[in-house]
Scaffold this active site. Sequence first.
Site, PDB file in Angstrom:
ATOM      1  CG  HIS A  46      -9.276   3.239  -3.022  1.00 41.81           C
ATOM      2  ND1 HIS A  46      -8.295   2.874  -3.909  1.00 41.81           N
ATOM      3  CD2 HIS A  46     -10.451   2.804  -3.547  1.00 41.81           C
ATOM      4  CE1 HIS A  46      -8.848   2.256  -4.948  1.00 41.81           C
ATOM      5  NE2 HIS A  46     -10.145   2.192  -4.754  1.00 41.81           N
ATOM      6  CB  SER A  82       8.389   0.876  24.294  1.00 42.87           C
ATOM      7  OG  SER A  82       9.327   1.929  24.251  1.00 42.87           O
TER       8      SER A  82
END
Length: 481
Positions: free
Chosen positions: A188, A313
Amino acid sequence: MNLSRITPVIPLNPLDGRYRRQTADLVDFLSEPALNRERMRVEVEWMIMLANGYQGNGQHPVLPGVEPLTEAEMAYLRAIPEDFDADGITELAGIEAQTHHDVKAVEYYIDRRLETAATALGPESQLPRLTPLVHFACTSEDINNLAYARCIRGGVEQVWLPKATRIEEHLATMAEQYRDLPMLALTHGQPATPTTLGKEMAVYVHRLHRQLDRIRNQDYMGKMNGATGTFGAHLAALPQVDWIDLTRTFIVERMGLVWNPLTTQIESHDWQAELFSNIAHLGRILHNLAVDVWMYISRGVFAQEPVKGATGSSTMPHKVNPIRFENAEANLEISGALLDTLAATLTETRWQRDLTDSTTQRNIGSALGYSLLALDNLDGGLQTIHPDKALMARELNSNWEVLGEPIQTAMRAAGLAGRSGMDHPYEQVKELMRGKRIGREDVEHFIDGLDLDQDTASRLKALTPATYTGAAGTLVDFDRD
């Protein structure tokens, strides 16, 4: 400029454009020319069997008036598909432009070669008069289903499976290499019982191995029983021939496929649905892997090796993005959608035949192409990552609360053995640890306050988050069981 008028043709599908290098090997099996070449192979092998017979009929010609073919004649026939080149593709396209029927065009293409066979073989060759033997007693689907089965098998076994197996092998190497490298697990998204990096890779090896075994053991089936699966035309023309035995022998021995005795006009495609479903399922396992590795990279568990000269990028020079895994995700989703559609659509047909399977099957190359592209991206991505062992150690050392599980479990065992003070062990540990950051001293102090026997207390105090990995390293040995 209208781009549709530029030659050579600009691909609409990125598999034939941007990603051509990664998927080109499938062209030899799952393109339209590859299918037509395989149709020719089926047609000429059927001719040879009808002319030369088989063991079941004593190697005699099946049709009266046909002499056994000579070695030169058989070689000539078999050269028709093997010599199917760019000129042949253009010629066949011209024939189909007139017939508006792909399999009939293949038949006429072969007829042309028979009509001119005397030029190569001499006037004594019987091939020029054997044009009626081409496509004898066949419906188009008799040829198509065998050709597709052989094309799909070739694409899967010779191109797709080696790439998928390469990923399994790489993960197995990682599992072995890092079998004892401790890692904080997250359930979780929160700190949980530690594991090892090798064991987590072994989980994927085990899952992939099971699916790959199913794909390796797939049956590729075929039929050759006429227009509605009854051998009607065969028996009307030559009732004395055991057509069931002959076609079974042809499919199994000459085509190398599994015989399907009961069909409508089309082979039922159930084996294709099984295969495509299994490949789609394997793709979902790999999708899970790609997402997991992406998150490990984001967390810092895996570091990436920058590709020299590459740009991460257009504006942020420092970026090394996990694009291989992102591309794998996307292409697995596309291939999964196509494979699911193929599996669902191909298993249905209206009564004895409709044409939905024909147009659907033309997308098999795309479905496997996107899967192959994803495999290529995953393979490349896995080659560029390595664990950051220092970060992994820091994560473990910052999460001593994960030792709450072994402590409360040992307390349960001690309570059952009659030790005092072991009431509500889960709640006692929860009070100390839940939602808190604790360290070694806190854990040792808590253990010292318990009425544990000396061996148990010493064993628990010797535990650290890095050593609390259970049998993780041993479990790696079961990755291919």
